[in-house]
Design a protein around this motif. Structure first.
Motif, PDB file in Angstrom:
ATOM      1  N   PRO A  31       0.824  -1.213   0.000  1.00 27.07           N
ATOM      2  CA  PRO A  31       0.000   0.000   0.000  1.00 27.07           C
ATOM      3  C   PRO A  31       0.858   1.262   0.000  1.00 27.07           C
ATOM      4  N   GLU A  32       0.223   2.380  -0.213  1.00 29.38           N
ATOM      5  CA  GLU A  32       0.919   3.666  -0.181  1.00 29.38           C
ATOM      6  C   GLU A  32       1.541   3.907   1.190  1.00 29.38           C
ATOM      7  N   ALA A  33       0.848   3.521   2.244  1.00 28.52           N
ATOM      8  CA  ALA A  33       1.365   3.648   3.608  1.00 28.52           C
ATOM      9  C   ALA A  33       0.796   2.512   4.442  1.00 28.52           C
ATOM     10  N   GLY A  34       1.604   2.026   5.371  1.00 30.17           N
ATOM     11  CA  GLY A  34       1.127   0.957   6.237  1.00 30.17           C
ATOM     12  C   GLY A  34       2.253   0.293   6.988  1.00 30.17           C
ATOM     13  N   ILE A  35       1.984  -0.927   7.379  1.00 31.03           N
ATOM     14  CA  ILE A  35       2.947  -1.721   8.147  1.00 31.03           C
ATOM     15  C   ILE A  35       2.885  -3.147   7.622  1.00 31.03           C
ATOM     16  N   ILE A  36       4.037  -3.796   7.597  1.00 31.70           N
ATOM     17  CA  ILE A  36       4.079  -5.214   7.277  1.00 31.70           C
ATOM     18  C   ILE A  36       4.706  -5.946   8.453  1.00 31.70           C
ATOM     19  N   ASN A  37       4.088  -7.060   8.805  1.00 32.77           N
ATOM     20  CA  ASN A  37       4.636  -7.936   9.830  1.00 32.77           C
ATOM     21  C   ASN A  37       5.028  -9.242   9.167  1.00 32.77           C
ATOM     22  N   LEU A  38       6.247  -9.692   9.424  1.00 30.39           N
ATOM     23  CA  LEU A  38       6.742 -10.961   8.899  1.00 30.39           C
ATOM     24  C   LEU A  38       6.968 -11.906  10.064  1.00 30.39           C
ATOM     25  N   LEU A  39       6.428 -13.114   9.974  1.00 33.84           N
ATOM     26  CA  LEU A  39       6.600 -14.148  10.987  1.00 33.84           C
ATOM     27  C   LEU A  39       7.216 -15.372  10.342  1.00 33.84           C
ATOM     28  N   ILE A  40       8.299 -15.873  10.911  1.00 43.53           N
ATOM     29  CA  ILE A  40       8.848 -17.147  10.469  1.00 43.53           C
ATOM     30  C   ILE A  40       8.233 -18.228  11.350  1.00 43.53           C
ATOM     31  N   LYS A  41       7.664 -19.249  10.719  1.00 45.01           N
ATOM     32  CA  LYS A  41       6.901 -20.264  11.448  1.00 45.01           C
ATOM     33  C   LYS A  41       7.784 -21.436  11.892  1.00 45.01           C
ATOM     34  N   HIS A  42       8.908 -21.109  12.476  1.00 47.42           N
ATOM     35  CA  HIS A  42       9.861 -22.141  12.886  1.00 47.42           C
ATOM     36  C   HIS A  42      10.528 -21.709  14.185  1.00 47.42           C
ATOM     37  N   THR A  43      11.003 -22.688  14.951  1.00 49.48           N
ATOM     38  CA  THR A  43      11.645 -22.395  16.237  1.00 49.48           C
ATOM     39  C   THR A  43      13.154 -22.592  16.204  1.00 49.48           C
ATOM     40  N   SER A  44      13.703 -22.826  15.028  1.00 52.47           N
ATOM     41  CA  SER A  44      15.151 -23.016  14.925  1.00 52.47           C
ATOM     42  C   SER A  44      15.777 -22.084  13.885  1.00 52.47           C
ATOM     43  N   ALA A  45      15.039 -21.052  13.518  1.00 54.81           N
ATOM     44  CA  ALA A  45      15.521 -20.012  12.610  1.00 54.81           C
ATOM     45  C   ALA A  45      14.887 -18.706  13.061  1.00 54.81           C
ATOM     46  N   ALA A  46      15.376 -17.586  12.534  1.00 50.87           N
ATOM     47  CA  ALA A  46      14.867 -16.287  12.963  1.00 50.87           C
ATOM     48  C   ALA A  46      14.932 -15.300  11.807  1.00 50.87           C
ATOM     49  N   LEU A  47      14.268 -14.162  12.009  1.00 49.36           N
ATOM     50  CA  LEU A  47      14.333 -13.041  11.071  1.00 49.36           C
ATOM     51  C   LEU A  47      14.993 -11.876  11.779  1.00 49.36           C
ATOM     52  N   ALA A  48      15.822 -11.149  11.049  1.00 48.07           N
ATOM     53  CA  ALA A  48      16.520 -10.009  11.646  1.00 48.07           C
ATOM     54  C   ALA A  48      16.647  -8.894  10.611  1.00 48.07           C
ATOM     55  N   LEU A  49      16.854  -7.701  11.121  1.00 45.35           N
ATOM     56  CA  LEU A  49      17.132  -6.527  10.301  1.00 45.35           C
ATOM     57  C   LEU A  49      18.531  -6.081  10.667  1.00 45.35           C
ATOM     58  N   ASN A  50      19.402  -5.961   9.656  1.00 47.35           N
ATOM     59  CA  ASN A  50      20.774  -5.563   9.946  1.00 47.35           C
ATOM     60  C   ASN A  50      21.430  -5.004   8.696  1.00 47.35           C
ATOM     61  N   GLU A  51      22.715  -4.702   8.812  1.00 43.25           N
ATOM     62  CA  GLU A  51      23.472  -4.101   7.711  1.00 43.25           C
ATOM     63  C   GLU A  51      23.496  -5.015   6.496  1.00 43.25           C
ATOM     64  N   ASN A  52      23.259  -4.419   5.319  1.00 45.69           N
ATOM     65  CA  ASN A  52      23.211  -5.214   4.093  1.00 45.69           C
ATOM     66  C   ASN A  52      24.378  -4.947   3.145  1.00 45.69           C
ATOM     67  N   ALA A  53      25.360  -4.167   3.565  1.00 47.48           N
ATOM     68  CA  ALA A  53      26.427  -3.778   2.641  1.00 47.48           C
ATOM     69  C   ALA A  53      27.649  -4.690   2.718  1.00 47.48           C
ATOM     70  N   ASP A  54      28.148  -4.944   3.900  1.00 47.22           N
ATOM     71  CA  ASP A  54      29.390  -5.698   4.058  1.00 47.22           C
ATOM     72  C   ASP A  54      29.077  -7.143   4.451  1.00 47.22           C
ATOM     73  N   PRO A  55      29.398  -8.115   3.593  1.00 51.49           N
ATOM     74  CA  PRO A  55      29.119  -9.516   3.908  1.00 51.49           C
ATOM     75  C   PRO A  55      29.859 -10.022   5.147  1.00 51.49           C
ATOM     76  N   ASP A  56      30.911  -9.335   5.556  1.00 50.75           N
ATOM     77  CA  ASP A  56      31.612  -9.743   6.777  1.00 50.75           C
ATOM     78  C   ASP A  56      30.707  -9.665   7.999  1.00 50.75           C
ATOM     79  N   VAL A  57      29.708  -8.781   7.966  1.00 49.39           N
ATOM     80  CA  VAL A  57      28.770  -8.672   9.084  1.00 49.39           C
ATOM     81  C   VAL A  57      28.050 -10.003   9.271  1.00 49.39           C
ATOM     82  N   ARG A  58      27.628 -10.624   8.184  1.00 43.87           N
ATOM     83  CA  ARG A  58      26.924 -11.909   8.261  1.00 43.87           C
ATOM     84  C   ARG A  58      27.808 -12.992   8.857  1.00 43.87           C
ATOM     85  N   SER A  59      29.038 -13.031   8.413  1.00 41.43           N
ATOM     86  CA  SER A  59      29.990 -14.018   8.931  1.00 41.43           C
ATOM     87  C   SER A  59      30.281 -13.776  10.412  1.00 41.43           C
TER      88      SER A  59
END
Length: 136
Positions: A31-59
């Motif tokens: 939509p033009e404005a709103g909110i999205i909620n994302l749920l992962i339906k598992h107990t052994s994985a997760a969702l996160a928001l973090n830096e997307n530029a340097d792949p070293d952050v992931r490691s």
């Protein structure tokens, strides 16, 4: 208005994986404005928001999690599903199973260096189900 869809992410190996593009490809028109909620339906994985530029952050994040919550700790009781199972549950609790993000002008309103991550804590976690709820 509320829209809700469920979709499956492909299987990823253990690690921290940038999935912003994969998520966006699965979503309906936002939509033009709103909110999205994302749920992962598992107990052994997760969702996160973090830096997307340097792949070293992931490691580095993977190394941090593996050091914080090691495998084969002698105090684990839940061990039937292998050495990565109980640590994956603990890591999932630390990171979380949901993200709530703003939508502005039909797009996710993320910071310049922010991306959505699948934190896959199992060696062979398989495909992961996501529920996306869009509210406008």
């Amino acid at each position: 208005m509320i829209q809700q869809i469920e979709f499956t992410l492909r299987a990823y190996p253990r690690g921290i994986h940038l999935i912003t593009g994969e998520i966006l490809n699965k979503l309906p028109q936002l939509p033009e404005a709103g909110i999205i909620n994302l749920l992962i339906k598992h107990t052994s994985a997760a969702l996160a928001l973090n830096e997307n530029a340097d792949p070293d952050v992931r490691s580095d994040l993977r190394s941090i999690f593996d050091r914080m919550v090691p495998e084969n700790a002698p105090y684990y009781l839940h061990t039937d599903e292998g050495p990565d199972d109980m640590p994956s549950h603990a890591k999932s609790v630390i990171v979380g199973s949901t993200l709530t993000l703003p939508v502005t002008r039909g797009r996710l309103n993320l910071g310049t260096w922010q991306g959505i991550y699948l934190c896959e804590f199992r060696d062979y976690g398989g495909a992961r189900s996501i529920v996306a709820t869009v509210m406008s």
